[in-house]
Motif scaffolding. Structure first.
Motif, PDB file in Angstrom:
ATOM      1  N   PHE A   1       0.780  -1.231   0.000  1.00  0.00           N
ATOM      2  CA  PHE A   1       0.000   0.000   0.000  1.00  0.00           C
ATOM      3  C   PHE A   1       0.820   1.293   0.000  1.00  0.00           C
ATOM      4  CE2 PHE A   1      -2.917  -3.196   1.989  1.00  0.00           C
ATOM      5  CZ  PHE A   1      -3.768  -3.299   0.894  1.00  0.00           C
ATOM      6  N   LEU A   2       2.129   1.207   0.358  1.00  0.00           N
ATOM      7  CA  LEU A   2       2.921   2.442   0.398  1.00  0.00           C
ATOM      8  C   LEU A   2       2.905   3.198  -0.941  1.00  0.00           C
ATOM      9  CD1 LEU A   2       4.638   4.285   2.135  1.00  0.00           C
ATOM     10  CD2 LEU A   2       6.649   2.936   1.534  1.00  0.00           C
ATOM     11  N   PRO A   3       3.084   2.489  -2.080  1.00  0.00           N
ATOM     12  CA  PRO A   3       3.076   3.224  -3.349  1.00  0.00           C
ATOM     13  C   PRO A   3       1.758   3.986  -3.562  1.00  0.00           C
ATOM     14  CG  PRO A   3       3.847   0.970  -3.678  1.00  0.00           C
ATOM     15  CD  PRO A   3       3.362   1.051  -2.265  1.00  0.00           C
ATOM     16  N   SER A   4       0.657   3.372  -3.141  1.00  0.00           N
ATOM     17  CA  SER A   4      -0.635   4.045  -3.338  1.00  0.00           C
ATOM     18  C   SER A   4      -0.776   5.253  -2.392  1.00  0.00           C
ATOM     19  CB  SER A   4      -1.751   3.012  -3.159  1.00  0.00           C
ATOM     20  OG  SER A   4      -2.768   3.490  -2.361  1.00  0.00           O
ATOM     21  N   ILE A   5      -0.228   5.123  -1.183  1.00  0.00           N
ATOM     22  CA  ILE A   5      -0.266   6.260  -0.244  1.00  0.00           C
ATOM     23  C   ILE A   5       0.542   7.418  -0.832  1.00  0.00           C
ATOM     24  CG2 ILE A   5       0.428   7.023   2.077  1.00  0.00           C
ATOM     25  CD1 ILE A   5      -0.065   4.107   3.027  1.00  0.00           C
ATOM     26  N   GLU A   6       1.718   7.091  -1.375  1.00  0.00           N
ATOM     27  CA  GLU A   6       2.575   8.141  -1.951  1.00  0.00           C
ATOM     28  C   GLU A   6       1.899   8.799  -3.154  1.00  0.00           C
ATOM     29  OE1 GLU A   6       6.921   6.366  -0.598  1.00  0.00           O
ATOM     30  OE2 GLU A   6       6.128   5.794  -2.562  1.00  0.00           O
ATOM     31  N   ARG A   7       1.288   7.971  -3.994  1.00  0.00           N
ATOM     32  CA  ARG A   7       0.646   8.514  -5.190  1.00  0.00           C
ATOM     33  C   ARG A   7      -0.535   9.408  -4.814  1.00  0.00           C
ATOM     34  NH1 ARG A   7      -0.910   4.096  -7.240  1.00  0.00           N
ATOM     35  NH2 ARG A   7      -3.066   4.342  -6.610  1.00  0.00           N
TER      36      ARG A   7
ATOM     37  N   PRO B   1      -6.901  10.601   3.412  1.00  0.00           N
ATOM     38  CA  PRO B   1      -7.082   9.271   4.024  1.00  0.00           C
ATOM     39  C   PRO B   1      -8.197   8.465   3.378  1.00  0.00           C
ATOM     40  CG  PRO B   1      -7.177  11.017   5.686  1.00  0.00           C
ATOM     41  CD  PRO B   1      -7.166  11.680   4.369  1.00  0.00           C
ATOM     42  N   VAL B   2      -9.285   9.106   3.004  1.00  0.00           N
ATOM     43  CA  VAL B   2     -10.385   8.332   2.423  1.00  0.00           C
ATOM     44  C   VAL B   2      -9.980   7.821   1.042  1.00  0.00           C
ATOM     45  CG1 VAL B   2     -11.762  10.242   1.489  1.00  0.00           C
ATOM     46  CG2 VAL B   2     -12.884   8.168   2.189  1.00  0.00           C
ATOM     47  N   ASN B   3      -9.217   8.616   0.290  1.00  0.00           N
ATOM     48  CA  ASN B   3      -8.730   8.128  -1.004  1.00  0.00           C
ATOM     49  C   ASN B   3      -7.836   6.902  -0.817  1.00  0.00           C
ATOM     50  OD1 ASN B   3     -10.075  10.148  -2.279  1.00  0.00           O
ATOM     51  ND2 ASN B   3      -8.274  11.289  -2.950  1.00  0.00           N
ATOM     52  N   VAL B   4      -7.018   6.921   0.234  1.00  0.00           N
ATOM     53  CA  VAL B   4      -6.130   5.781   0.498  1.00  0.00           C
ATOM     54  C   VAL B   4      -6.958   4.532   0.806  1.00  0.00           C
ATOM     55  CG1 VAL B   4      -4.431   4.844   2.126  1.00  0.00           C
ATOM     56  CG2 VAL B   4      -4.142   7.165   1.231  1.00  0.00           C
ATOM     57  N   ILE B   5      -7.935   4.651   1.679  1.00  0.00           N
ATOM     58  CA  ILE B   5      -8.771   3.497   2.044  1.00  0.00           C
ATOM     59  C   ILE B   5      -9.534   2.981   0.820  1.00  0.00           C
ATOM     60  CG2 ILE B   5     -11.011   3.046   3.178  1.00  0.00           C
ATOM     61  CD1 ILE B   5      -8.860   2.358   4.916  1.00  0.00           C
ATOM     62  N   VAL B   6     -10.069   3.911   0.034  1.00  0.00           N
ATOM     63  CA  VAL B   6     -10.824   3.521  -1.159  1.00  0.00           C
ATOM     64  C   VAL B   6      -9.904   2.750  -2.115  1.00  0.00           C
ATOM     65  CG1 VAL B   6     -11.935   4.514  -3.214  1.00  0.00           C
ATOM     66  CG2 VAL B   6     -12.623   5.264  -0.938  1.00  0.00           C
ATOM     67  N   ASP B   7      -8.669   3.200  -2.261  1.00  0.00           N
ATOM     68  CA  ASP B   7      -7.683   2.497  -3.093  1.00  0.00           C
ATOM     69  C   ASP B   7      -7.349   1.119  -2.517  1.00  0.00           C
ATOM     70  OD1 ASP B   7      -7.237   4.033  -5.246  1.00  0.00           O
ATOM     71  OD2 ASP B   7      -5.208   4.703  -4.670  1.00  0.00           O
ATOM     72  N   MET B   8      -7.153   1.068  -1.195  1.00  0.00           N
ATOM     73  CA  MET B   8      -6.807  -0.217  -0.564  1.00  0.00           C
ATOM     74  C   MET B   8      -7.916  -1.239  -0.803  1.00  0.00           C
ATOM     75  SD  MET B   8      -5.246   0.905   3.138  1.00  0.00           S
ATOM     76  CE  MET B   8      -4.714  -0.671   3.764  1.00  0.00           C
ATOM     77  N   LEU B   9      -9.159  -0.760  -0.757  1.00  0.00           N
ATOM     78  CA  LEU B   9     -10.293  -1.667  -0.947  1.00  0.00           C
ATOM     79  C   LEU B   9     -10.547  -1.957  -2.423  1.00  0.00           C
ATOM     80  CD1 LEU B   9     -12.655  -0.029   1.692  1.00  0.00           C
ATOM     81  CD2 LEU B   9     -11.838  -2.386   1.789  1.00  0.00           C
ATOM     82  N   GLY B  10      -9.863  -1.218  -3.303  1.00  0.00           N
ATOM     83  CA  GLY B  10     -10.083  -1.398  -4.734  1.00  0.00           C
ATOM     84  C   GLY B  10     -11.426  -0.844  -5.182  1.00  0.00           C
TER      85      GLY B  10
ATOM     86  N   GLY C   1      -5.835   0.568  12.744  1.00  0.00           N
ATOM     87  CA  GLY C   1      -5.248   1.373  11.658  1.00  0.00           C
ATOM     88  C   GLY C   1      -4.169   2.336  12.120  1.00  0.00           C
ATOM     89  N   ALA C   2      -3.654   2.165  13.355  1.00  0.00           N
ATOM     90  CA  ALA C   2      -2.695   3.148  13.883  1.00  0.00           C
ATOM     91  C   ALA C   2      -1.432   3.259  13.017  1.00  0.00           C
ATOM     92  CB  ALA C   2      -2.317   2.783  15.324  1.00  0.00           C
ATOM     93  N   LEU C   3      -0.915   2.109  12.551  1.00  0.00           N
ATOM     94  CA  LEU C   3       0.303   2.169  11.731  1.00  0.00           C
ATOM     95  C   LEU C   3       0.018   2.738  10.351  1.00  0.00           C
ATOM     96  CD1 LEU C   3       2.444  -1.035  12.328  1.00  0.00           C
ATOM     97  CD2 LEU C   3       2.983   1.336  12.902  1.00  0.00           C
ATOM     98  N   LEU C   4      -1.187   2.454   9.834  1.00  0.00           N
ATOM     99  CA  LEU C   4      -1.572   3.055   8.554  1.00  0.00           C
ATOM    100  C   LEU C   4      -1.643   4.581   8.717  1.00  0.00           C
ATOM    101  CD1 LEU C   4      -2.640   3.083   5.640  1.00  0.00           C
ATOM    102  CD2 LEU C   4      -4.922   2.617   6.531  1.00  0.00           C
ATOM    103  N   ALA C   5      -2.267   5.026   9.810  1.00  0.00           N
ATOM    104  CA  ALA C   5      -2.369   6.475  10.042  1.00  0.00           C
ATOM    105  C   ALA C   5      -0.968   7.082  10.128  1.00  0.00           C
ATOM    106  CB  ALA C   5      -3.143   6.736  11.329  1.00  0.00           C
ATOM    107  N   LYS C   6      -0.061   6.387  10.816  1.00  0.00           N
ATOM    108  CA  LYS C   6       1.314   6.907  10.953  1.00  0.00           C
ATOM    109  C   LYS C   6       1.983   7.010   9.576  1.00  0.00           C
ATOM    110  CE  LYS C   6       5.775   5.706  13.009  1.00  0.00           C
ATOM    111  NZ  LYS C   6       6.590   4.655  12.403  1.00  0.00           N
ATOM    112  N   THR C   7       1.817   5.941   8.771  1.00  0.00           N
ATOM    113  CA  THR C   7       2.440   5.964   7.442  1.00  0.00           C
ATOM    114  C   THR C   7       1.845   7.085   6.593  1.00  0.00           C
ATOM    115  OG1 THR C   7       2.657   3.583   7.621  1.00  0.00           O
ATOM    116  CG2 THR C   7       2.995   4.508   5.441  1.00  0.00           C
ATOM    117  N   GLU C   8       0.524   7.240   6.654  1.00  0.00           N
ATOM    118  CA  GLU C   8      -0.111   8.310   5.877  1.00  0.00           C
ATOM    119  C   GLU C   8       0.422   9.677   6.292  1.00  0.00           C
ATOM    120  OE1 GLU C   8      -4.503   6.396   4.910  1.00  0.00           O
ATOM    121  OE2 GLU C   8      -4.299   7.748   6.583  1.00  0.00           O
ATOM    122  N   VAL C   9       0.566   9.862   7.607  1.00  0.00           N
ATOM    123  CA  VAL C   9       1.024  11.168   8.092  1.00  0.00           C
ATOM    124  C   VAL C   9       2.493  11.385   7.718  1.00  0.00           C
ATOM    125  CG1 VAL C   9       1.521  12.488  10.189  1.00  0.00           C
ATOM    126  CG2 VAL C   9      -0.717  11.420   9.891  1.00  0.00           C
TER     127      VAL C   9
END
Ligand code: HEM
Length: 411
Positions: A103-109, A135-144, A354-362
């Motif tokens: 998911f990191l590439p999608s978070i960066e994009r 964040p919502v774009n990231v979750i939407v991407d993760m879920l496809g 989702g704490a680590l996801l939030a950290k990565t997003e931030v």
């Protein structure tokens, strides 16, 4: 003799404008308050709130009425083995290795695409132009799912969080929450059926194909989970990101330190979570009578746990109303695990998955924003303020900067 202050009301305008002085009064004088309008007992001391999150006598049965009507049944309500089996289904996607690989590439994009919208303009509203979408774009991407439907997802999670935080019982807010359940189901059930037939590498496919004790989750279970992920992962990280920048912009020396050393972002994020948490209160329902500071709470009552107060309890944090990323009583190494010293992700079994996801997003989002915005400052004359009671964060954050000189295709 000094007169004792009045018991603050969490539904008053004064509280909404600035809850922090009221939190202190509650901690000092009224550590246990019966609040008639919400029919709940309010606790505010660090010791009591942290115990309510860890001690299993404080159940999460309150979500049966607080969230089930909008989401359906989710892990937040579950306990024991049922909870751990369900949680184990999603947890891997939010752990370090899978997060980095998949998911990191999608978070960066996603961060880059949003910043592209304003990177050359020299000004932006970090809430409307970035935090609300990221964040919502990231979750939407993760879920496809389809990011083109962003406005719908955003509308849905806003009304879900509205329902959860509807302390005053506004009937329109209730109706909007219930409508969301229908709309989200109508949208998601066909997508879930399609994904079962043609699974891909996304998180929704993983939920569709996963087996618990030899059986798959039902369409309704998966829909409820998606609904929870959108709300839990959208609204919270959105506010966290905006609050991080609001805090740093009001402390330019700390902003400068973070700009010079990006390794300080997790520290700045941890202190932001302590000082200005996205979720200010959550509820619990004790299975038995419990004794806390200030008295006894009967079994089966609703308990409102004030995270925003506990995180600023002077018994736990020195000079708690000071934002200081260098404070030595906040453990950054554990700030994104269930051993955290702040209470913003709760603790115990329901500690935020989702704490680590939030950290990565931030980390990614703040890093890219700092790269794109040299000489970042608040728009002249603007003072950031917070909005909200249950969840809380800046309503707007207009900034100015000197556009970065670009050397490649993207900064
Ligand atoms: C800064 C951002 C975030 C904050 C402050 C936050 C806060 C919280 C809190 C306080 C809880 C505990 C609720 C309770 O015990 O009653 C929780 C649970 C949860 N969070 Fe987060 N959250 C954040 C980000 C996320 C993200 C990005 C996701 C995933 C997309 C997520 C998904 C969840 C889920 C699924 C649970 C339920 C866990 C369980 O019941 O076992 N959260 N979060």
């Amino acid at each position: 003799m000094e007169a004792a202050p009045e018991i603050p009301d969490i539904l008053s305008e004064e509280f909404t404008a600035n809850p922090y002085p009221s939190y202190r009064i509650m901690q000092e004088y009224f550590p246990l308050v019966w609040h008639e309008p919400t029919k709940s007992y309010i606790i505010s001391r660090y010791e009591d709130v942290s115990r309510a999150f860890r001690d299993q006598v404080f159940t999460t049965a309150n979500y049966d009425w607080q969230l089930e009507p909008v989401h359906g049944r989710t892990i937040l309500q579950l306990s024991g083995r049922e909870h751990s089996v369900r949680r184990a289904l999603v947890a891997p996607a939010f752990r370090g290795s899978e997060l980095e690989e998949k998911f990191l590439p999608s978070i960066e994009r996603n961060a880059r695409e949003l910043i592209d919208g304003f990177r050359d303009s020299g000004s932006a509203d970090l809430v409307a132009d970035f935090a609300t979408h990221f964040p919502v774009n990231v979750i939407v991407d993760m879920l496809g799912l389809d990011k083109g439907d962003h406005a719908r997802f955003h509308g849905w999670y806003t009304s879900i969080i509205g329902f959860l935080g509807n302390l005053a019982g506004d009937p329109e807010v209730t109706a909007a929450g219930l409508r969301t359940r229908e709309e989200l189901a109508a949208y998601m059930i066909p997508v879930i059926r399609e994904r079962r037939a043609h699974p891909g590498g996304d998180l929704l496919s993983a939920l569709c194909t996963a087996e618990i004790d030899g059986t798959q989750m039902s369409d309704e279970d998966i829909k409820a989970f998606v609904s929870l992920l959108l709300a839990a992962g959208g609204e919270t990280t959105d506010k966290a990101m905006a609050s991080l920048f609001a805090n740093l912009l009001q402390h330019p020396d700390q902003l400068e330190a973070v700009r010079r050393d990006r390794g300080l972002i997790p520290r700045a994020f941890a202190e932001t979570l302590r000082y200005s948490p996205p979720v200010h209160m959550i509820m619990r329902q004790p299975a038995e009578e419990v004794t806390v500071s200030g008295g006894t709470i009967p079994a089966g009552s609703t308990v409102t746990c004030l995270i925003g107060a506990a995180n600023r309890d002077p018994r736990r944090f020195a000079d708690p109303d000071r934002f200081d990323i260098f404070r030595d009583d906040l453990d950054t190494a554990n700030a994104f695990s269930a051993a955290a010293s702040h209470l913003s992700f709760a603790l115990g079994r329901h500690f935020c998955v989702g704490a680590l996801l939030a950290k990565t997003e931030v980390e990614v989002g703040a890093g890219q924003l700092l790269d794109a915005m040299p000489e970042l400052r608040l728009r002249d004359g603007f003072t950031p303020g917070e909005r909200g009671v249950f969840t809380r964060g800046p309503a707007a954050l207009p900034v100015e900067f000197t556009p970065a000189v670009r050397t490649g295709t993207t900064v």
